[in-house]
Design a protein around this motif. Structure first.
Motif, PDB file in Angstrom:
ATOM      1  N   ASP A   1       0.866  -1.178   0.000  1.00  0.00           N
ATOM      2  CA  ASP A   1       0.000   0.000   0.000  1.00  0.00           C
ATOM      3  C   ASP A   1       0.902   1.227   0.000  1.00  0.00           C
ATOM      4  OD1 ASP A   1      -1.726   2.087   0.493  1.00  0.00           O
ATOM      5  OD2 ASP A   1      -2.219   1.457   2.547  1.00  0.00           O
TER       6      ASP A   1
ATOM      7  N   THR B   1      -0.078   4.384  -0.405  1.00  0.00           N
ATOM      8  CA  THR B   1      -0.848   5.618  -0.224  1.00  0.00           C
ATOM      9  C   THR B   1      -0.261   6.526   0.852  1.00  0.00           C
ATOM     10  OG1 THR B   1      -2.345   4.521   1.340  1.00  0.00           O
ATOM     11  CG2 THR B   1      -2.982   4.530  -0.991  1.00  0.00           C
ATOM     12  N   ARG B   2       0.528   5.972   1.761  1.00  0.00           N
ATOM     13  CA  ARG B   2       1.162   6.776   2.820  1.00  0.00           C
ATOM     14  C   ARG B   2       2.661   6.465   2.848  1.00  0.00           C
ATOM     15  NH1 ARG B   2      -0.067   5.142   7.542  1.00  0.00           N
ATOM     16  NH2 ARG B   2      -1.200   3.255   6.917  1.00  0.00           N
TER      17      ARG B   2
END
Length: 218
Positions: free
Chosen positions: A162, A164-165
Motif C-alpha cells: 500500500d 498511499t502513505r
C-alpha cells in the motif's frame, strides 16, 4: 510500534552510508585521467548525491560528450575501488532492522545505479532489510530522483504494498523534490551532504537515527 507510514523509501548516499570517500577519490582519479585540474575536496563532496551525469554537467560544466567520457572512466574505477570505501552511519542499521521487523515495506530509492547500490547493501549485510531496491538504471537513462521514486513505487505496488502513505528519507534537495513529484513527503537527515537550504519542503528534520525512528514508527 504502530506503523506511521504504509511504505518507507530510503536514499543511500548520505543517508544510509557515508560514501563520500570512495566517490570523491574516484572523481579525483577521473579528472586526473582527463588531464584536468582536480577540484578541491569541498568541491568534490558537492558531487555526492545527485545523478553523476548531472553533477558533471552542473558542477564541472561538461558537455554531454565530455560527461559520457568522464562516466566511462568513473564507473569501472568506482566499481573496482570506490564502492566499498564507505561506512554505515551510526544507528541506521538499527532503524532499518526495526522497519523490517514492523512489516512496513521498505524500499531503496537512490540516484546511484542499481548495480553498485546492491553491491554496497550486500557488502554491509543490509540488503536483507529491503523489499525493493531501486536505483538509476545502469545506462543512466533513469537517473532523475523523481523517476527513481516512480519506479520504486511501481515495484512496491507489484509486491502488493500500500503506497498511499509512503515517506522518503533523504539528505539532499533532490530527494525532497523527487519524492514530492509523486506526493511523497520527505524526512530530511542532517548527517548527510545537504545544506540547511536543502531542507526546505521536508516535513521533518532529524540529526540522528535515534530521532528518525519515532517519526517512522510510533
Amino acid at each position: 510500534m504502530r506503523p506511521e507510514f504504509s511504505c518507507i523509501l530510503f536514499d543511500l548516499d548520505g543517508t544510509i552510508v557515508d560514501s563520500a570517500p570512495g566517490i570523491t577519490a574516484t572523481l579525483a582519479f577521473t579528472f586526473e585521467q582527463l588531464g584536468l585540474p582536480i577540484p578541491s575536496p569541498a568541491e568534490l563532496v558537492a558531487y555526492v548525491g545527485p545523478p553523476i551525469l548531472d553533477s558533471f554537467r552542473d558542477l564541472a560544466g561538461f558537455t554531454p560528450e565530455q560527461s559520457q567520457q568522464a562516466l566511462e572512466i568513473y564507473r569501472p574505477e568506482y566499481l573496482r575501488h570506490g564502492a566499498f570505501n564507505a561506512t554505515v552511519y551510526p544507528g541506521v542499521e538499527d532503524v532499518l532492522k526495526a522497519i523490517h521487523a514492523s512489516d512496513v515495506p521498505l524500499g531503496l530509492a537512490t540516484s546511484k545505479p542499481e548495480t553498485p547500490a546492491k553491491l554496497i547493501l550486500e557488502h554491509y549485510d543490509l540488503v536483507k532489510y529491503f523489499d525493493v531496491i531501486t536505483g538509476a538504471s545502469d545506462d543512466e537513462v533513469r537517473s532523475a530522483k523523481a523517476d527513481v521514486v516512480e519506479e520504486a513505487l511501481r515495484r512496491l505496488v507489484s509486491i502488493g504494498a500500500d503506497v498511499t502513505r509512503t515517506v522518503m528519507v533523504g539528505d539532499r534537495s533532490h530527494d525532497v523534490h523527487g519524492a514530492a513529484a509523486h506526493d511523497v513527503p520527505t524526512i530530511f537527515v542532517r548527517w548527510g551532504y545537504g545544506s540547511p537550504a536543502e531542507e526546505v519542503g521536508s516535513i521533518a528534520v532529524v540529526d540522528s537515527a535515534e530521532q528518525l525512528l519515532p517519526l517512522l514508527l510510533s
